[in-house]
Design a protein around this motif. Sequence first.
Motif, mmCIF file in Angstrom:
data_model
loop_
_atom_site.group_PDB
_atom_site.id
_atom_site.type_symbol
_atom_site.label_atom_id
_atom_site.label_comp_id
_atom_site.label_asym_id
_atom_site.label_seq_id
_atom_site.Cartn_x
_atom_site.Cartn_y
_atom_site.Cartn_z
ATOM 1 N N ALA A 52 62.855 -54.246 8.744
ATOM 2 C CA ALA A 52 61.705 -55.030 9.145
ATOM 3 C C ALA A 52 60.351 -53.877 9.256
ATOM 4 C CB ALA A 52 61.626 -55.450 10.465
ATOM 5 N N LEU A 53 60.799 -52.577 9.794
ATOM 6 C CA LEU A 53 59.696 -51.631 9.914
ATOM 7 C C LEU A 53 59.221 -51.227 8.277
ATOM 8 C CD1 LEU A 53 57.873 -49.481 11.467
ATOM 9 C CD2 LEU A 53 60.004 -48.005 11.395
ATOM 10 N N LEU A 54 60.168 -50.986 7.526
ATOM 11 C CA LEU A 54 60.085 -50.612 6.036
ATOM 12 C C LEU A 54 59.094 -51.566 5.378
ATOM 13 C CD1 LEU A 54 63.620 -49.120 5.117
ATOM 14 C CD2 LEU A 54 61.281 -47.807 5.600
ATOM 15 N N LEU A 55 59.618 -53.013 5.525
ATOM 16 C CA LEU A 55 58.622 -53.958 5.067
ATOM 17 C C LEU A 55 57.230 -54.018 5.559
ATOM 18 C CD1 LEU A 55 58.617 -56.589 3.029
ATOM 19 C CD2 LEU A 55 59.576 -57.820 5.230
ATOM 20 N N ALA A 56 56.986 -53.796 6.885
ATOM 21 C CA ALA A 56 55.826 -53.674 7.416
ATOM 22 C C ALA A 56 54.942 -52.653 6.994
ATOM 23 C CB ALA A 56 55.744 -53.551 8.798
ATOM 24 N N VAL A 57 55.499 -51.418 6.615
ATOM 25 C CA VAL A 57 54.889 -50.331 5.985
ATOM 26 C C VAL A 57 54.354 -50.601 4.651
ATOM 27 C CG1 VAL A 57 55.156 -47.996 5.175
ATOM 28 C CG2 VAL A 57 56.107 -48.537 7.406
ATOM 29 N N GLU A 58 55.386 -51.306 3.774
ATOM 30 C CA GLU A 58 55.150 -51.617 2.459
ATOM 31 C C GLU A 58 53.739 -52.804 2.357
ATOM 32 O OE1 GLU A 58 58.388 -53.104 0.412
ATOM 33 O OE2 GLU A 58 59.639 -51.161 0.589
ATOM 34 N N GLU A 59 54.024 -53.875 3.179
ATOM 35 C CA GLU A 59 52.779 -54.588 3.445
ATOM 36 C C GLU A 59 51.638 -54.210 3.917
ATOM 37 O OE1 GLU A 59 54.655 -57.776 5.283
ATOM 38 O OE2 GLU A 59 55.946 -58.278 3.596
ATOM 39 N N THR A 60 51.383 -53.109 4.613
ATOM 40 C CA THR A 60 50.377 -52.562 5.220
ATOM 41 C C THR A 60 49.394 -52.050 3.966
ATOM 42 O OG1 THR A 60 51.153 -52.363 7.163
ATOM 43 C CG2 THR A 60 49.219 -51.251 7.009
ATOM 44 N N GLU A 61 48.316 -52.848 4.013
ATOM 45 C CA GLU A 61 47.102 -52.139 2.767
ATOM 46 C C GLU A 61 45.949 -51.896 3.669
ATOM 47 O OE1 GLU A 61 46.394 -55.314 0.143
ATOM 48 O OE2 GLU A 61 48.622 -55.449 -0.466
ATOM 49 N N SER A 62 45.516 -52.472 4.734
ATOM 50 C CA SER A 62 44.587 -52.074 5.495
ATOM 51 C C SER A 62 44.795 -51.815 6.890
ATOM 52 C CB SER A 62 43.660 -52.986 5.336
ATOM 53 O OG SER A 62 43.693 -54.301 5.842
ATOM 54 N N PHE A 63 44.088 -51.123 7.812
ATOM 55 C CA PHE A 63 44.463 -51.205 9.019
ATOM 56 C C PHE A 63 43.564 -51.942 9.970
ATOM 57 C CE2 PHE A 63 44.792 -46.937 7.143
ATOM 58 C CZ PHE A 63 46.338 -46.965 6.561
ATOM 59 N N ASP A 64 43.348 -53.362 9.670
ATOM 60 C CA ASP A 64 42.364 -53.870 10.472
ATOM 61 C C ASP A 64 42.920 -54.522 11.629
ATOM 62 O OD1 ASP A 64 44.078 -55.668 9.117
ATOM 63 O OD2 ASP A 64 42.679 -57.132 8.244
ATOM 64 N N MET A 65 43.972 -54.433 12.087
ATOM 65 C CA MET A 65 44.367 -54.914 13.238
ATOM 66 C C MET A 65 44.406 -53.743 14.156
ATOM 67 S SD MET A 65 47.829 -57.707 12.708
ATOM 68 C CE MET A 65 48.815 -56.573 11.679
ATOM 69 N N GLU A 66 43.675 -53.864 15.021
ATOM 70 C CA GLU A 66 43.459 -52.836 15.993
ATOM 71 C C GLU A 66 44.017 -53.223 17.487
ATOM 72 O OE1 GLU A 66 39.876 -49.952 17.668
ATOM 73 O OE2 GLU A 66 39.646 -51.002 15.805
ATOM 74 N N ILE A 67 44.900 -52.280 18.268
ATOM 75 C CA ILE A 67 45.228 -52.467 19.342
ATOM 76 C C ILE A 67 45.242 -51.270 20.349
ATOM 77 C CG2 ILE A 67 47.603 -51.466 18.742
ATOM 78 C CD1 ILE A 67 48.835 -53.912 20.258
ATOM 79 N N GLY A 68 44.885 -51.535 21.667
ATOM 80 C CA GLY A 68 44.699 -50.521 22.437
ATOM 81 C C GLY A 68 46.068 -49.818 22.721
ATOM 82 N N ASP A 69 46.046 -48.473 23.166
ATOM 83 C CA ASP A 69 47.117 -47.742 23.459
ATOM 84 C C ASP A 69 48.154 -48.260 24.652
ATOM 85 O OD1 ASP A 69 46.161 -45.957 21.606
ATOM 86 O OD2 ASP A 69 45.534 -44.437 23.006
ATOM 87 N N ASP A 70 47.314 -48.739 25.547
ATOM 88 C CA ASP A 70 48.188 -49.483 26.791
ATOM 89 C C ASP A 70 48.912 -50.596 26.366
ATOM 90 O OD1 ASP A 70 47.324 -47.356 28.417
ATOM 91 O OD2 ASP A 70 45.882 -48.389 29.357
ATOM 92 N N THR A 71 48.099 -51.592 25.496
ATOM 93 C CA THR A 71 48.708 -52.597 25.071
ATOM 94 C C THR A 71 49.913 -52.481 24.211
ATOM 95 O OG1 THR A 71 46.435 -53.732 25.304
ATOM 96 C CG2 THR A 71 47.941 -54.876 23.948
#
Length: 98
Positions: A52-71
């Motif tokens: 699942a991690l490898l698939l997510a890395v392959e599918e990530t083209e842009s870094f448009d999902m932002e998440i706070g460190d604590d979250t």
Amino acid sequence: MEHENRDEFIIKKYQQDEAVMIQLFVNWAMRNDLDPVQLYQRAYPSQIKNEALLLAVEETESFDMEIGDDTLLELLQMFGNDDLAFVVSEEMERIQRK
């Protein structure tokens, strides 16, 4: 019959939520110029690979999902990824010291 459908729904929903958690982790790592696979291997050195991690890395083209460190840390812990949350928190501290 209804009970089986509910169980299937719950399992499918958990898997979808887990996929979102992985995607957010990958995005966070890449936004911070970190290798998500390497971080995962530091947290779980005995695991061969996480598909699942490898698939997510392959599918990530842009870094448009932002998440706070604590979250992100809370989300990782909610899914039982305490070791990964620890590694991520170490990286967060290192980043803050820069």
